[in-house]
Scaffold this motif. Structure first.
Motif, short mmCIF file in Angstrom:
data_model
loop_
_atom_site.label_atom_id
_atom_site.label_comp_id
_atom_site.label_asym_id
_atom_site.label_seq_id
_atom_site.Cartn_x
_atom_site.Cartn_y
_atom_site.Cartn_z
N ILE A 233 -5.81 -15.56 8.39
CA ILE A 233 -6.09 -14.66 7.27
C ILE A 233 -6.59 -13.30 7.78
N LYS A 234 -6.10 -12.24 7.16
CA LYS A 234 -6.61 -10.90 7.38
C LYS A 234 -7.16 -10.39 6.05
N LYS A 235 -8.49 -10.25 5.99
CA LYS A 235 -9.15 -9.83 4.75
C LYS A 235 -9.39 -8.33 4.76
N PHE B 24 -8.49 -8.56 -0.70
CA PHE B 24 -7.30 -9.40 -0.71
C PHE B 24 -7.16 -10.05 0.66
N ASN B 25 -6.76 -11.32 0.66
CA ASN B 25 -6.52 -12.06 1.90
C ASN B 25 -5.03 -12.08 2.23
N PHE B 26 -4.64 -11.36 3.26
CA PHE B 26 -3.25 -11.38 3.73
C PHE B 26 -3.05 -12.58 4.64
N ILE B 27 -1.98 -13.32 4.43
CA ILE B 27 -1.65 -14.46 5.29
C ILE B 27 -0.68 -13.98 6.36
N ASP C 182 -10.87 -2.18 7.93
CA ASP C 182 -11.18 -3.31 7.05
C ASP C 182 -10.95 -2.98 5.57
N SER C 183 -10.27 -1.86 5.28
CA SER C 183 -10.07 -1.48 3.89
C SER C 183 -8.64 -1.02 3.66
N MET C 184 -8.30 -0.81 2.39
CA MET C 184 -6.95 -0.37 2.05
C MET C 184 -6.98 0.36 0.71
N LEU C 185 -5.93 1.13 0.47
CA LEU C 185 -5.71 1.77 -0.82
C LEU C 185 -4.51 1.12 -1.48
N ILE C 186 -4.59 0.91 -2.79
CA ILE C 186 -3.50 0.21 -3.48
C ILE C 186 -3.03 1.02 -4.69
#
Length: 206
Positions: A117-119, A108-111, A87-91
């Motif tokens: 949606i993938k939050k 961030f909400n990925f479409i 459920d997390s990411m590095l940017i």
């Protein structure tokens, strides 16, 4: 520029196998890695999930890299990101700037392709090692990347192959081409030459 593309190339696998249909890149079954491992001289095969995501608000593309928790990578950025969850990411700094300008600060909400949606929450910002590769980089769990790209469970983007003896890379690549006649087999040294030609051309314009 030369220093940066050499840094990028050095972190690549010795060989990359990309499946193709109608001469267009497509996904490959990760179980094909076992066939490659049976080739003499191959030390490891890593199924990789990566691709580009278009962010409409900023009219820009992000490079998404998926990584598995217990895998070891030659790229230090991927090894430093072993503690990310589904459920997390590095940017990167560049992604952070684009998201912040669109009022995304903590998540961030990925479409996805089906419109759902993938939050993902933003866990941390990467320390940028080179601007050519990492200005648009997002690192996340492989399962999350597959979900955003709408991959099936057994699908991956490509296979990264490591060869124990660097003198046998061309031999192993030939064996892979025989094993997968419809695939595109890219050797690291060939990519280095390609990058050199591109940047030498650009340096002429500079």
């Amino acid at each position: 520029m030369k220093s940066e593309y050499n840094t990028i190339i050095n972190s690549y696998p010795d060989i990359v196998i990309t499946n193709q249909k109608a001469l267009r890149d497509t996904t490959i079954d990760e179980d094909e890695a076992y066939k490659v491992l049976s080739i003499k001289g191959v030390s490891s095969v890593v199924p990789r999930v990566w691709g580009h995501y278009y962010f409409l608000n900023a009219d820009t593309k992000f490079l998404i890299l998926g990584r598995d928790e217990f895998e070891t990578y030659s790229n230090p950025l991927l090894n430093a990101s072993s503690n990310i969850t589904k459920d997390s990411m590095l940017i990167s700094q560049g992604v952070k700037k684009s998201l912040y300008e669109s009022y995304y600060d903590e998540y961030f909400n990925f479409i996805k392709a089906d419109g759902s949606i993938k939050k993902l929450t933003i866990k941390a910002t990467l320390k940028q090692s080179n601007s050519l590769e990492n200005s648009s980089l997002i690192i996340m769990n492989t399962d999350s990347a597959k979900e955003i790209f709408q991959y099936k469970d057994n699908e991956v983007t490509d296979l990264g192959v490591s060869v124990a003896n660097e003198n046998e890379v061309a031999f192993v690549a030939g064996k892979i081409e025989t094993l997968f006649p419809m695939a595109r087999v890219s050797v690291k040294d060939d990519l280095r030459v390609k990058y050199e030609n591109i940047y030498n051309l650009r340096s002429g314009f500079f």
